[in-house]
Design a protein around this motif. Structure first.
Motif, short mmCIF file in Angstrom:
data_model
loop_
_atom_site.label_atom_id
_atom_site.label_comp_id
_atom_site.label_asym_id
_atom_site.label_seq_id
_atom_site.Cartn_x
_atom_site.Cartn_y
_atom_site.Cartn_z
N ALA A 1 152.27 -32.34 -10.60
CA ALA A 1 150.84 -32.42 -10.85
C ALA A 1 150.08 -31.48 -9.93
O ALA A 1 150.58 -31.09 -8.88
N LYS A 2 148.86 -31.14 -10.35
CA LYS A 2 147.96 -30.30 -9.57
C LYS A 2 146.56 -30.90 -9.62
O LYS A 2 146.19 -31.51 -10.63
N THR A 3 145.79 -30.66 -8.60
CA THR A 3 144.40 -31.10 -8.65
C THR A 3 143.64 -30.36 -9.74
O THR A 3 142.70 -30.90 -10.32
N SER A 4 144.07 -29.15 -10.07
CA SER A 4 143.40 -28.39 -11.13
C SER A 4 143.60 -29.01 -12.51
O SER A 4 142.96 -28.59 -13.47
N HIS A 5 144.45 -30.02 -12.61
CA HIS A 5 144.66 -30.72 -13.88
C HIS A 5 143.96 -32.07 -13.88
O HIS A 5 144.37 -33.00 -14.59
N GLY A 6 142.93 -32.21 -13.06
CA GLY A 6 142.08 -33.40 -13.13
C GLY A 6 142.46 -34.54 -12.18
O GLY A 6 141.87 -35.61 -12.27
N GLU B 1 161.83 -36.01 -20.33
CA GLU B 1 161.00 -37.07 -20.91
C GLU B 1 160.55 -38.07 -19.84
O GLU B 1 159.44 -38.57 -19.87
N LYS B 2 161.43 -38.35 -18.88
CA LYS B 2 161.08 -39.26 -17.78
C LYS B 2 159.93 -38.69 -16.94
O LYS B 2 159.01 -39.40 -16.56
N VAL B 3 159.98 -37.38 -16.70
CA VAL B 3 158.90 -36.71 -15.94
C VAL B 3 157.59 -36.78 -16.73
O VAL B 3 156.54 -37.11 -16.17
N ILE B 4 157.65 -36.49 -18.02
CA ILE B 4 156.43 -36.54 -18.85
C ILE B 4 155.84 -37.95 -18.85
O ILE B 4 154.63 -38.12 -18.67
N HIS B 5 156.68 -38.94 -19.02
CA HIS B 5 156.21 -40.34 -19.01
C HIS B 5 155.56 -40.67 -17.66
O HIS B 5 154.49 -41.30 -17.61
N PHE B 6 156.19 -40.25 -16.57
CA PHE B 6 155.65 -40.47 -15.23
C PHE B 6 154.29 -39.80 -15.08
O PHE B 6 153.33 -40.40 -14.60
N GLN B 7 154.18 -38.55 -15.51
CA GLN B 7 152.91 -37.82 -15.40
C GLN B 7 151.80 -38.52 -16.19
O GLN B 7 150.67 -38.60 -15.73
N LYS B 8 152.12 -39.00 -17.37
CA LYS B 8 151.11 -39.63 -18.22
C LYS B 8 150.61 -40.96 -17.65
O LYS B 8 149.52 -41.39 -18.00
N LYS B 9 151.37 -41.58 -16.79
CA LYS B 9 150.91 -42.80 -16.12
C LYS B 9 149.71 -42.49 -15.22
O LYS B 9 148.89 -43.35 -14.97
N ASN C 1 145.43 -36.04 -18.82
CA ASN C 1 145.18 -34.61 -18.69
C ASN C 1 146.12 -34.05 -17.63
O ASN C 1 145.71 -33.71 -16.53
N THR C 2 147.42 -33.98 -17.94
CA THR C 2 148.38 -33.54 -16.94
C THR C 2 148.92 -32.16 -17.27
O THR C 2 148.59 -31.56 -18.27
N ILE C 3 149.81 -31.75 -16.42
CA ILE C 3 150.41 -30.42 -16.56
C ILE C 3 151.18 -30.27 -17.86
O ILE C 3 151.37 -29.17 -18.35
N THR C 4 151.64 -31.37 -18.47
CA THR C 4 152.42 -31.24 -19.70
C THR C 4 151.60 -30.61 -20.83
O THR C 4 152.16 -30.09 -21.78
N GLU C 5 150.28 -30.66 -20.73
CA GLU C 5 149.46 -29.99 -21.72
C GLU C 5 149.45 -28.48 -21.49
O GLU C 5 149.12 -27.71 -22.38
N VAL C 6 149.82 -28.07 -20.29
CA VAL C 6 149.83 -26.66 -19.93
C VAL C 6 151.22 -26.07 -20.18
O VAL C 6 151.35 -25.00 -20.76
N VAL C 7 152.26 -26.79 -19.76
CA VAL C 7 153.65 -26.36 -19.94
C VAL C 7 154.56 -27.56 -19.70
O VAL C 7 154.23 -28.45 -18.92
N GLU C 8 155.69 -27.57 -20.39
CA GLU C 8 156.64 -28.67 -20.22
C GLU C 8 157.23 -28.66 -18.81
O GLU C 8 157.20 -27.63 -18.13
N PRO C 9 157.79 -29.79 -18.35
CA PRO C 9 158.45 -29.80 -17.04
C PRO C 9 159.56 -28.76 -16.98
O PRO C 9 160.37 -28.64 -17.91
N HIS C 10 159.59 -28.00 -15.89
CA HIS C 10 160.55 -26.93 -15.72
C HIS C 10 160.67 -26.58 -14.24
O HIS C 10 159.80 -26.95 -13.45
#
Length: 176
Positions: free
Chosen positions: A123-128, A15-23, A27-36
């Motif tokens: 994160a990836k550049t392919s995710h915006g 959840e901490k990773v998802i919150h960080f990504q959404k900052k 349009n982050t990787i969490t829409e593609v797959v959960e942190p793993h």
């Protein structure tokens, strides 16, 4: 339909990773797959899932082990990740590659075996995100996640592609 195998961090850290990504971007990787942590990429994990019983059996023979997350790093300029350390992880990766029996081309394309770099993608550049966003994000991640946690791995997760380039849980397999 494609598959891959990963290790899931504890719920609180995930959840901490998802919150960080959404900052950084909605349009982050969490829409593609959960942190793993990637254990085995798609190569050889065929849609017929003939490999799944052998993956399950391999997991039954293994004891839980610890992995240590580490400092942010990059694959080229386009992928930011947290590094991962664990001697046992390399052996498990090799076993999963043997089970899936990918072609030499697939092993090379997915950077497996001798080229395997355990990681948790942030994160990836392919995710915006821009390359500069990733540089800025790496500096922030170093502060946000330090001290980098270690955690016990007692299961693996097999993912399947639901929509193009979007993966979700197929099954969790316990170790031991």
């Amino acid at each position: 339909m494609q598959h891959f195998i990963g290790l899931i961090p504890p719920e609180g850290f995930k959840e901490k990773v998802i919150h960080f990504q959404k900052k950084w971007s909605e349009n982050t990787i969490t829409e593609v797959v959960e942190p793993h942590v990637t254990l085995k990429a798609q190569g050889g994990l065929t849609p017929d899932r003939h490999w799944l019983n052998e993956v399950r059996e391999t997991c039954r023979k293994l004891k839980p082990f610890r992995i240590q997350l580490g400092a942010p790093a990059f694959f080229g300029d386009d992928v930011l990740y947290l590094s991962v350390r664990s001697d046992k992880l390399y052996g498990l990766h090799k076993q999963m590659v043997q089970v899936a029996a990918p072609t030499r081309e697939q092993i090379d394309a997915y950077f497996e075996l001798d080229h395997f770099v355990p990681h948790l993608t942030l994160a990836k550049t392919s995710h915006g995100l821009s390359k500069q966003d990733l540089v800025d994000m790496a500096a922030a991640a170093d502060k946000e996640f330090r001290p980098f946690p270690a955690f016990e791995v007692d299961q693996i997760r097999v993912y399947e592609e639901k929509l193009p380039n979007t993966y979700s849980k197929l099954v969790d397999l316990s170790l031991g």
